[in-house]
Write a protein that holds these residues in place. Structure first.
Motif, mmCIF file in Angstrom:
data_model
loop_
_atom_site.group_PDB
_atom_site.id
_atom_site.type_symbol
_atom_site.label_atom_id
_atom_site.label_comp_id
_atom_site.label_asym_id
_atom_site.label_seq_id
_atom_site.Cartn_x
_atom_site.Cartn_y
_atom_site.Cartn_z
ATOM 1 N N VAL A 136 0.874 -1.351 0.025
ATOM 2 C CA VAL A 136 0.091 -0.433 0.273
ATOM 3 C C VAL A 136 0.785 1.038 0.538
ATOM 4 N N LEU A 137 1.770 0.697 0.584
ATOM 5 C CA LEU A 137 2.770 2.676 1.497
ATOM 6 C C LEU A 137 3.300 2.441 -0.650
ATOM 7 N N ALA A 138 3.952 1.807 -1.131
ATOM 8 C CA ALA A 138 5.029 1.714 -2.277
ATOM 9 C C ALA A 138 3.854 1.977 -3.735
ATOM 10 N N ALA A 139 2.325 1.729 -2.838
ATOM 11 C CA ALA A 139 1.337 2.221 -4.451
ATOM 12 C C ALA A 139 1.036 3.635 -4.120
ATOM 13 N N PHE A 140 1.367 3.819 -2.580
ATOM 14 C CA PHE A 140 0.545 5.495 -2.400
ATOM 15 C C PHE A 140 1.030 6.553 -3.694
ATOM 16 N N PRO A 141 1.517 7.150 -3.542
ATOM 17 C CA PRO A 141 2.248 8.018 -5.107
ATOM 18 C C PRO A 141 1.216 7.791 -5.482
ATOM 19 N N ARG A 142 1.898 6.956 -6.907
ATOM 20 C CA ARG A 142 0.952 6.673 -7.874
ATOM 21 C C ARG A 142 -1.069 6.430 -7.743
ATOM 22 N N LEU A 143 -1.050 6.476 -6.709
ATOM 23 C CA LEU A 143 -2.755 6.382 -6.503
ATOM 24 C C LEU A 143 -2.908 8.012 -6.227
ATOM 25 N N VAL A 144 -2.181 9.319 -5.661
ATOM 26 C CA VAL A 144 -2.428 10.194 -5.585
ATOM 27 C C VAL A 144 -2.242 10.970 -6.626
ATOM 28 N N LEU A 145 -0.880 10.017 -8.230
ATOM 29 C CA LEU A 145 -0.734 10.644 -8.544
ATOM 30 C C LEU A 145 -2.359 10.821 -10.276
ATOM 31 N N HIS A 146 -3.439 9.760 -9.908
ATOM 32 C CA HIS A 146 -4.426 9.635 -10.330
ATOM 33 C C HIS A 146 -5.627 9.949 -9.953
ATOM 34 N N LEU A 147 -5.403 10.825 -8.612
ATOM 35 C CA LEU A 147 -6.381 11.163 -8.571
ATOM 36 C C LEU A 147 -6.708 12.278 -9.012
ATOM 37 N N HIS A 148 -5.784 12.767 -10.491
ATOM 38 C CA HIS A 148 -6.409 13.769 -10.726
ATOM 39 C C HIS A 148 -5.843 12.997 -12.661
ATOM 40 N N ASP A 149 -6.196 11.980 -12.833
ATOM 41 C CA ASP A 149 -6.763 11.398 -14.110
ATOM 42 C C ASP A 149 -6.966 12.272 -14.836
ATOM 43 N N ASP A 150 -6.929 11.851 -16.409
ATOM 44 C CA ASP A 150 -7.945 12.400 -16.888
ATOM 45 C C ASP A 150 -9.527 11.925 -17.372
ATOM 46 N N ASP A 151 -9.457 10.923 -17.620
ATOM 47 C CA ASP A 151 -10.191 9.223 -16.937
ATOM 48 C C ASP A 151 -11.031 9.456 -15.865
ATOM 49 N N LEU A 152 -12.308 10.371 -16.267
ATOM 50 C CA LEU A 152 -13.505 10.001 -14.980
ATOM 51 C C LEU A 152 -13.004 8.973 -13.826
ATOM 52 N N GLY A 153 -13.158 7.812 -14.876
ATOM 53 C CA GLY A 153 -13.658 6.582 -14.197
ATOM 54 C C GLY A 153 -12.253 6.122 -12.844
ATOM 55 N N VAL A 154 -11.531 6.689 -13.568
ATOM 56 C CA VAL A 154 -9.859 6.288 -12.407
ATOM 57 C C VAL A 154 -9.883 7.609 -11.775
ATOM 58 N N ARG A 155 -10.190 8.631 -11.948
ATOM 59 C CA ARG A 155 -10.608 9.540 -10.928
ATOM 60 C C ARG A 155 -11.145 8.743 -9.222
ATOM 61 N N ARG A 156 -12.806 8.516 -9.747
ATOM 62 C CA ARG A 156 -13.492 7.969 -8.902
ATOM 63 C C ARG A 156 -13.090 7.035 -8.538
#
Length: 1711
Positions: A1533-1553
């Motif tokens: 989880v900790l390793a994946a956390f930065p990627r998760l934060v970056l994709h919070l504003h992904d171009d795709d709305l489904g990814v954001r949600r």
């Protein structure tokens, strides 16, 4: 925060250089981001920003393309400098750069040039002397940038007047020498600069003494500049130069010396006034403002006496007066603008002069008024309006002069002048008691005269303008009046102003009573004051209210004056004015004192609804005059009143409609007078004064002659004969006039029309005892024919009306006992029919309304002539019918005219029926003929036509019964009763002894079967009136039929008692409808049909059924439904009476109806009638007819494309719904389909609906059987549903499996099998009641994409599982076996269905194991669709069963997460989330690590759906991370956390949600309260990028404060994300990484990453093709720089000559 030690210092200079280089980026977003960052940095270290700007600015625009942004950054940085940082030598370089750019081009006002000017202005705020020195260097006559430099000085003066004003001397010292060489194109800039400098001086003088800044030298310079601008620039040919120069001079006049100003006035004043020559608002406004300043400086100065005498001011004032007109005109039209401002400034100028020279300006204004030149007069009046309240004390003694001046203007015709005079002076003067004696009456008459102005007087204004334009100059500057536009005043404006003024002085000023009464009585009579009578009467009424207690005084005042009109003249005048009850200003209400007549006109809106209100009103006025004469009974007074009426002809023009009422008033008066010579003279006068070309006046004259004829018939007839004789031989004159002068032909028409009307009304009003001989003489000779040769529509109407009046006179005489025949009646009818037609032969085309009115009058006249003796002949009757029946189809507009026309037509038909024929039989034939002609209108789709037709039919039938049916009924009732019929001997054809007039037609002659079907459908019409009339028609028809004898060869055998009972029931319905029209229409119709069914004979029943097709196809849906209902009841109750031939004919008729009925519901009802026919007769015959029709249609038509559907297919539907017929019909169809396969590959290959007509007979039969099966399934009847449900499982399984094969055929081009299968499937759904499944089939029914048809099968299976769970095991077993079949499409279809069926597998028992085994085995199928569908099926089992097989399912999922097919991967990751919702910890923990690793791999998939589901599944497995593998999973989880934060504003709305949800789920695993808090903020859930940046800064704080041990890992991950395939993710990583560095307090973060990130950011900014990356990189650099400001706040660019930008800078950082 970052450390401030030198070891970690930020390389700010290089970063700033990169940002500055981005100012030249092609993307506006990047440029704005860079500029914003630089402006923020400038607030910290403006010197560094300036150093870097200096580095790149030395090449100018040639090196740095978009230099405007650079200059703006410079300007901000310079303004941000502290006083301690202001280095004149350093800033001088920027002044040089800016000035160098400015002087490098001859352009003006370019964007970059303005920005460079802003740099110099910013420098001036710190170092005004430095800035000015730099500008002064370029203030030479040969410098092309001279205008730009001057503009900078102007901008500086506007920005900082306090610093500029003390330096004005230096500016003037350098500017004045070059003023003489300035080109015209640049002079507006210099003039504007002088204006700004002077305004700065005035602003400076507010806070400081003016002499501290403006000494003698400055004053001298200003005087010189003033002189140059006045002498040279103000005389330029360029208007723009002159306008700007005058504007500058207007600001300078208050600063130059009085001596200079006085000497300049002779030139300055004409210069300013010269601008008024130009027709431009701006120029006039500038000139007026400058004049205002000049007058203030010259007249109101505290330094000495006025510099201008009033004689000198006359030129200015004379020029300003026309400007008032122009500005006033603009005020009327504009959008608050320059015109209104100019008007106000002009008034200020006059007020300034008036304060100094009040008496002189008063004399001046009065003089201009006396000139009577419209522009000057209007201007003077407008100024007087403004000055009177402000200079009232100074002008108090001038009142007599003002009155005389006003008197001199009373004859002025210009509307603007009149309005100004009325509203400004007369009302004001009246309020101050100016209006007394004869002068007061003169002014009151002026107001009354303009109260009477009409819109037609608007031409006066135009003519006055033309007059102005033709005159010469009016001042020394040679201004032409053609340049002046008088204010746009309409006659309505002037009238409203005068009316309000007159009422105001009447009501509010008691002193005016002596002037107004009785003088206002004189204002009633003159013609020119007609339009003011309403206002005058209202004023008189108000005066009488005040004097109601002084009636003696009122009378004495009236008698005391000899110049007032006599009462008879007033009475006649006011009576005629009563003509229009809706006149403007409620004229009638103000005139009348009669309660009844006032009540009639009390509500004008209601009055407008009455089309005859004018006629009614005129009759009331004439009766009022007659009663007045009867009450007074004074012959002398009557003759005097007649003379007064005669005088009224002088007041009204012949075209005035008041003349019509005047004729009638004089006519009723002459009726009361016995002096024949007096009468003769007055009717001569009437005819002479009448304009017979106007229909209304022609009618008024005719009625007047008729009124006179009531007492003086011979006198009137003699006059008419004289007129007719004077016309001459009209026929030959008309022929000649057609070739010579059409006006003469129209004049002849008018005369003949007037004569015809006068003859008609003379006959109408004349005593009946004396008119026979006169009418015989008129009709029997050629006198009447001379009146008939007219062509104009109104003339035709007049002649028709005259003929009608003659007929009415004959009828009236007969009613009075004087009966005589009308000679040449048929000739008159022919004339009427000819006149009512459209005649365009001679070029006169009737308008539609005129034609309708003519036809309406003609029908009424025909009715009148048909009703008189002699009896109507057959030929004439048929001619009339042919010419008139078409009127039933006229449009219903205008409704009032059309309704009257149709009423007249119906009346005419009834009259023809009465007068045509010799006996009852001939009348019956005529009745039947007319009714058949009316049938198209009775059955019309237009409601008003149906109503007309039914009303006409009813009226004719009623009239027929009245004249043809009488005597005794069969039950012995005498007279009129419900059983009314002939006596028995008539019923038995024993009527040989009766007169022929009483011979009645037989029942068969009325064709009751066909007739009843026409009106029976109308009993169900949408219009309640039509329904009621139709029921009454049926009652009448059967009442008549039972009263008529039967023919000799008739087989009528009716139960008389039963028939009369049914007739009584029908009459009860009629009675109920008459009492209550809101009765339920269906109940009424049912009772009507029941009665009709009994009243029909067998032959009539067959005729009705065979002719029912047209009734069923009625254009009104409700009527068609009613016809079907009636047919159904006829068949049900009496179908057994039909033989085989009757059945076949009836079936064909009903099938024909189905072919023509378009609406689906009506067709279904028709099909139900066919079913009823089959049930109640011989069904085999019906089936044979239907199947024969089906085969014929298939062979000859494209049945799939028939509009409204294939009727035979609808018959199949009807059979499937029928309890008795369904089973036998289905058996036959199934037997046909079982013998042949549903589709043969070769037989259907290449066939489409376009060539189905070319198929063989066998194919037609097969196709018909398939359609029959489809129709059977679609029927939805209980029997059909029961039959289908018995084999439900097998049918459904077969249809589903064939979907795959049919789609494979469709992919190869064979579409027909798929279409037929889908149609059958949909029909099956409808049959068994699975409407939801039918809706599923309706979606994407013929699309061949795999996802579409596989999803369709799944939806169908889900629907079956919900609706019919008992069928699922049977279907599943069949489909499970099909998984092993070789066809790929069959396997896919089976897997698709099973994947849904397993949702409901709780009750499968042993079958479940078989299903799970089959699905698990086929997850390795060759087909990706089979693999993913089998997996989906395993996951979609009930949760209890999923738990049972969780380990097996998860193993499959883990395997398929690495599947090479993306659709399988997407299915696997989606199914994982579902399984995790119910999976136990024991099942998940062994594979938790494997799942997390595979999901993290999928999170970087380019497929957005897989990416979104991978993030969501990662959040789902987080719930299992609290067990034994907690630590290992938390690391994931900790390793994946930065990627998760970056994709919070992904171009795709489904990814954001998905990322937001996952963030919330893993937050507890982070073991930080701040993470949970962040998930509840607005910026976390917002899609706005600004909010997301704020969120990233919060995350960065979180990392630096609570996760410092992982910052290195995260930084490496984020730096790696700089190369992500998505630009937005790159930008997110850049911003987050920079925020971490900026906010980190850990020393080694800056040490390790700062230089590396700087280098990468520079590379991204320089090389990235994406604007969002470059813009975010610029903002990120700003973050890093601001976060370390303590380390570079004092940093300067070490090597100012260095220009490290772009790649070189990046490489330096990487090294």
């Amino acid at each position: 925060m970052a450390s401030s030690s030198s070891g970690n210092s930020v390389p700010a200079p290089e970063a700033v250089q990169v940002l500055i280089s981005s100012l030249a980026d092609d993307s506006l977003v990047v440029r704005e981001a860079s500029a914003a960052t630089l402006k923020d940095i400038a607030s910290v270290n403006p010197l560094l920003v300036l150093d870097c700007c200096w580095t790149v600015s030395r090449g100018g625009r040639r090196r740095f393309g978009k230099i405007a942004g650079l200059f703006r950054v410079m300007s901000v940085a310079i303004r941000a400098l502290d006083k301690a940082d202001v280095d004149p030598l350093y800033l001088a370089k920027f002044a040089k750069v800016a000035s160098a750019e400015i002087i490098s081009t001859k352009e003006l006002n370019a964007d970059w040039q303005k920005a460079a000017s802003g740099v110099l202005v910013a420098l001036g705020l710190h170092l005004p002397d430095l800035m000015m020195e730099e500008i002064f260097l370029h203030l030479s006559g040969t410098n092309s940038a001279l205008p730009a430099m001057v503009q900078i000085l102007a901008d500086f003066a506007s920005s900082d007047a306090i610093q500029f004003t003390p330096r004005l001397k230096g500016v003037l010292t350098r500017v004045l020498p070059i003023l003489g060489n300035v080109k015209d194109i640049h002079r507006p800039i210099f003039a504007n600069a002088f204006k700004s400098w002077c305004q700065a001086c005035w602003q400076y003088g507010v806070d400081f003494p003016m002499h501290t800044a403006i000494d003698g030298d400055v004053m001298s310079f200003l005087n010189s500049a003033f002189e140059l601008l006045l002498r040279v620039w103000a005389t330029s040919r360029d208007l723009k130069v002159r306008v700007s120069t005058v504007e500058a001079l207007g600001q300078m006049v208050g600063l130059v010396t009085r001596t200079q100003l006085k000497s300049a006035l002779p030139r300055l004043v004409p210069t300013i006034l010269e601008l008024y020559k130009k027709d431009q608002e701006v120029a006039a406004f500038v000139a007026t403002c400058s004049l205002h300043n000049l007058l203030n400086a010259s007249l109101l100065s505290e330094s000495g006496p006025p510099l201008l005498d009033f004689e000198d001011l006359t030129v200015i004032l004379s020029t300003l007066l026309p400007v008032v007109c122009i500005s006033n005109d603009n005020k009327q039209q504009s959008d608050f603008p320059v015109g209104l401002k100019t008007y106000n400034e002009v008034q200020h100028c006059f007020l300034t002069v008036g304060q100094v020279y009040p008496e002189d300006i008063f004399a001046f204004l009065l003089y201009k008024c006396r000139l009577k030149e419209d522009p000057l007069t209007f201007g003077a009046l407008s100024v007087l309006k403004h000055l009177l309240p402000r200079l009232s004390e100074s002008w108090h003694a001038k009142r007599p002069l003002l009155v005389e001046a006003v008197k001199s203007l009373l004859e002025e015709r210009d509307l603007a002048v009149c309005k100004a005079l009325s509203e400004v002076l007369i009302v004001v003067m009246a309020s101050h008691c100016y209006l007394v004696g004869p002068v007061g009456e003169l002014f009151v008459e002026y107001l009354v005269r303009h109260c009477a102005v009409t819109d037609l007087n608007g031409s006066d204004n135009d003519s006055s303008k033309d007059f102005v334009k033709s005159t010469g100059s009016f001042n020394p500057f040679m201004y032409k009046k053609s340049e002046v536009k008088i204010g746009g005043v309409s006659p309505t404006d002037l009238r409203d102003t005068c009316e309000k003024g007159l009422l105001l002085i009447t009501v509010t000023i008691p002193e005016m009573e002596h002037v107004l009464w009785p003088f206002l009585l004189k204002m009633i009579i003159p013609r020119v004051y007609t339009g003011a009578v309403a206002t005058v009467c209202r004023c008189i009424s108000e005066l009488c209210k005040h004097k109601n207690t002084q009636s003696d005084i009122i009378v004495s005042d009236f008698k005391a004056r000899a110049d007032l009109p006599i009462p008879e003249d007033l009475f006649a005048r006011l009576v005629v004015l009563l003509h229009n009850p809706l006149a403007r200003e409620q004229l009638v209400t103000h005139i009348l004192a009669i309660p009844k007549m006032k009540a009639y006109v009390s509500d004008p809106e209601d009055l407008k609804q009455d089309p005859l209100y004018q006629e009614t009103w005129d009759d009331m006025v004439v009766n009022f005059v007659a009663e007045s004469l009867d009450v007074i009974q004074d012959p002398g007074w009557a003759i005097s009143l007649g003379n007064s009426f005669a005088k009224q002809y002088e007041i009204y023009s012949p075209e005035d409609e008041h003349s019509s009422l005047l004729h009638r008033c004089l006519g009723i008066l002459l009726q009361k007078i016995h002096d024949r010579s007096y009468v003769h003279a007055k009717i001569d006068l009437m005819y002479t004064q009448a304009n017979i070309a106007l229909p209304v006046n022609r009618l008024g004259l005719a009625k007047a002659m008729g009124l006179v004829a009531a007492s003086h018939l011979d006198t009137v007839l003699d006059k008419l004969k004289d007129i007719l004789d004077n016309v001459g031989d009209s026929f030959f004159k008309r022929i000649l006039s057609f070739f010579s002068d059409r006006a003469k032909m129209e004049e002849s028409d008018d005369i003949h029309a007037a004569l015809a009307l006068m003859y008609g009304y003379a006959a109408k009003y004349a005593p009946s005892t004396v008119i026979e001989a006169r009418i015989d003489a008129l009709v029997g000779t050629n006198m009447l024919s001379r009146l008939l040769n007219v062509r104009h529509p109104t003339a035709k109407q007049a002649v028709i009306t005259a003929i009608d009046l003659l007929g009415q006179a004959v009828i009236g005489a007969a009613e009075s006992g004087t009966s005589f025949p009308l000679k040449k009646r048929d000739v008159l009818l022919d004339y009427i029919l000819t006149l009512m037609g459209r005649d365009e032969e001679d070029g006169i085309s009737d308008s539609n309304l005129d034609l309708l009115n003519t036809q309406c009058l003609a029908l009424s006249a025909c009715t009148t002539l048909v009703s008189v003796e002699p009896k109507l002949t057959i030929e004439t009757r048929n001619h009339v019918l042919k010419a008139t029946l078409g009127f039933f189809g006229l449009p219903d507009d205008p409704p009032d005219v059309i309704n009257g026309l149709i009423h007249n037509l119906t009346t005419l038909l009834c009259a023809i029926l009465v007068t045509s024929g010799e006996d009852g039989r001939s009348r019956a034939e005529q009745l039947l003929h007319i009714l058949k002609q009316i049938d198209p209108y009775v059955s019309s789709s237009v409601e008003y036509q149906r109503k007309r037709g039914c009303l006409a039919a009813y009226e004719m039938l009623q009239k027929f019964r009245t004249i043809c049916v009488s005597g005794y009924c069969a039950l012995g009732c005498q007279g009129s009763c419900t059983h009314n019929k002939r006596i028995d001997r008539v019923m038995n054809n024993n009527f040989s002894n009766l007169p022929s007039a009483f011979i009645s037609p037989s029942r068969d002659a009325l064709c009751l079967g066909e007739r009843i079907m026409v009106y029976l459908s109308r009993c169900a019409d949408t219009n309640p009136e039509v329904r009621k009339i139709s029921v009454q028609i049926l009652d009448l028809v059967f009442n008549i039929s039972l009263s008529l004898p039967k023919s000799a060869n008739s087989s009528i055998d009716l139960d008389i008692e039963l028939c009369y009972g049914a007739l009584s029931a029908l009459e009860d319905v009629v009675a109920i409808l008459r009492r209550d029209a809101s009765l339920d229409p269906s109940e009424v119709f049912n009772r009507v049909v029941s009665s009709v069914c009994i009243l029909f004979t067998k032959d009539e029943l067959v005729a009705a059924l065979c002719s029912s097709s047209s009734a069923i196809c009625d254009k009104v849906r409700q009527s068609a439904e009613g016809a079907i209902q009636a047919v159904d009841e006829f068949i049900t109750k009496r179908g057994r009476e039909l033989n085989d031939t009757d059945i076949a004919r009836t079936t064909q008729s009903l099938l024909s109806a189905t072919n023509h009925v378009i609406e689906k519901y009506l067709r279904q009802e028709t099909l139900n009638a066919i079913s009823a026919l089959a049930e109640n007769t011989t069904s085999r015959i019906v089936f044979d007819e239907v199947l024969a029709a089906a085969e014929k249609d298939i062979a000859t038509k494209d049945v799939s494309r028939l509009r409204g559907g294939w009727p035979v297919q609808d018959v199949f539907h009807a059979f499937s719904q029928h309890t008795v017929l369904s089973h036998s019909f289905l058996e036959h169809i199934i037997s046909i389909l079982n013998e042949r396969p549903i589709f043969q590959g070769d037989s259907v290959k290449g066939e489409t609906s376009n060539n189905v007509g070319e198929s063989s007979v066998e194919d037609n039969v097969l196709h018909a059987a398939m359609i029959a099966l489809t129709a059977f399934f679609r029927g939805g009847a209980r029997v059909g549903k029961k039959s289908a449900e018995q084999t439900y499982g097998a049918v459904f399984a077969t249809l589903v499996l064939h979907l795959g094969n049919c789609h494979s055929l469709a992919n190869s081009g064979q579409q027909e099998p798929l279409r037929a299968l889908l149609v059958a499937f949909n029909a099956f759904c409808e049959c068994v009641g699975d409407l939801e499944m039918g809706k599923i089939l309706a979606r994407d029914r013929e699309q061949n994409e795999e996802e579409t048809w596989i999803g369709l099968i799944g939806d169908l299976a889900w629907c079956i599982s919900i609706k019919r769970p008992k069928e699922v095991p049977i279907i599943s077993l069949i489909l499970c076996k099909s998984l092993d079949r070789p066809s790929r499409y069959l396997r896919e279809a089976a897997a698709a269905a099973l994947s849904e069926f397993v949702r409901f597998s709780e009750s499968f028992g042993p079958l479940l194991e078989q299903l799970v085994e089959g699905l698990t085995r086929h997850v390795s199928d060759d087909s990706p669709n089979v693999r993913r569908l089998c997996l989906r099926g395993l996951v979609q089992m009930p949760p209890v069963l999923v738990i049972q097989y969780t380990i097996q399912i998860l193993s499959v999922i883990v395997a398929l997460l690495d599947d090479p097919n993306e659709s399988v991967q997407l299915t696997a990751v989606s199914c994982l989330q579902k399984v995790l919702g119910s999976a136990s910890t024991e099942a998940v923990e062994p594979i938790l690590f494997n799942l997390s690793v595979r999901l993290r791999n999928l999170q970087v998939c380019m497929n957005a759906k897989i990416r979104a589901n991978a993030f969501a599944a990662f959040g789902a497995i987080s719930t299992y991370g609290f067990g034994p593998q907690h630590d290992a999973f938390r690391e994931q989880v900790l390793a994946a956390f930065p990627r998760l934060v970056l994709h919070l504003h992904d171009d795709d709305l489904g990814v954001r949600r998905a990322c937001r949800n996952t963030f919330k789920r893993i937050a507890p695993l982070m073991e930080l309260d701040s993470v949970v808090a962040l998930a509840n903020t607005h910026r976390f859930s917002s899609d706005h990028r600004g909010d997301y940046k704020d969120f990233l800064r919060d995350i960065a704080k979180l990392f630096t404060q609570h996760m410092s041990s992982r910052i290195d890992t995260y930084m490496a991950s984020l730096i790696q994300a700089f190369e992500a395939p998505w630009p937005v993710i790159q930008a997110n990583a850049i911003y987050l990484c920079s925020s971490i560095i900026a906010l980190s307090s850990v020393q080694h973060i800056s040490t390790l990453y700062l230089r590396q990130v700087f280098g990468m950011l520079i590379g991204k900014i320089n090389r990235s093709p994406d604007a969002i990356v470059r813009a975010t990189g610029s903002l990120a650099l700003g973050l890093l720089l601001k976060s370390t400001n303590s380390s570079w706040k004092s940093t300067r660019l070490d090597a100012p000559d260095s220009h490290l930008v772009g790649r070189e800078t990046e490489f330096s950082w990487r090294s």
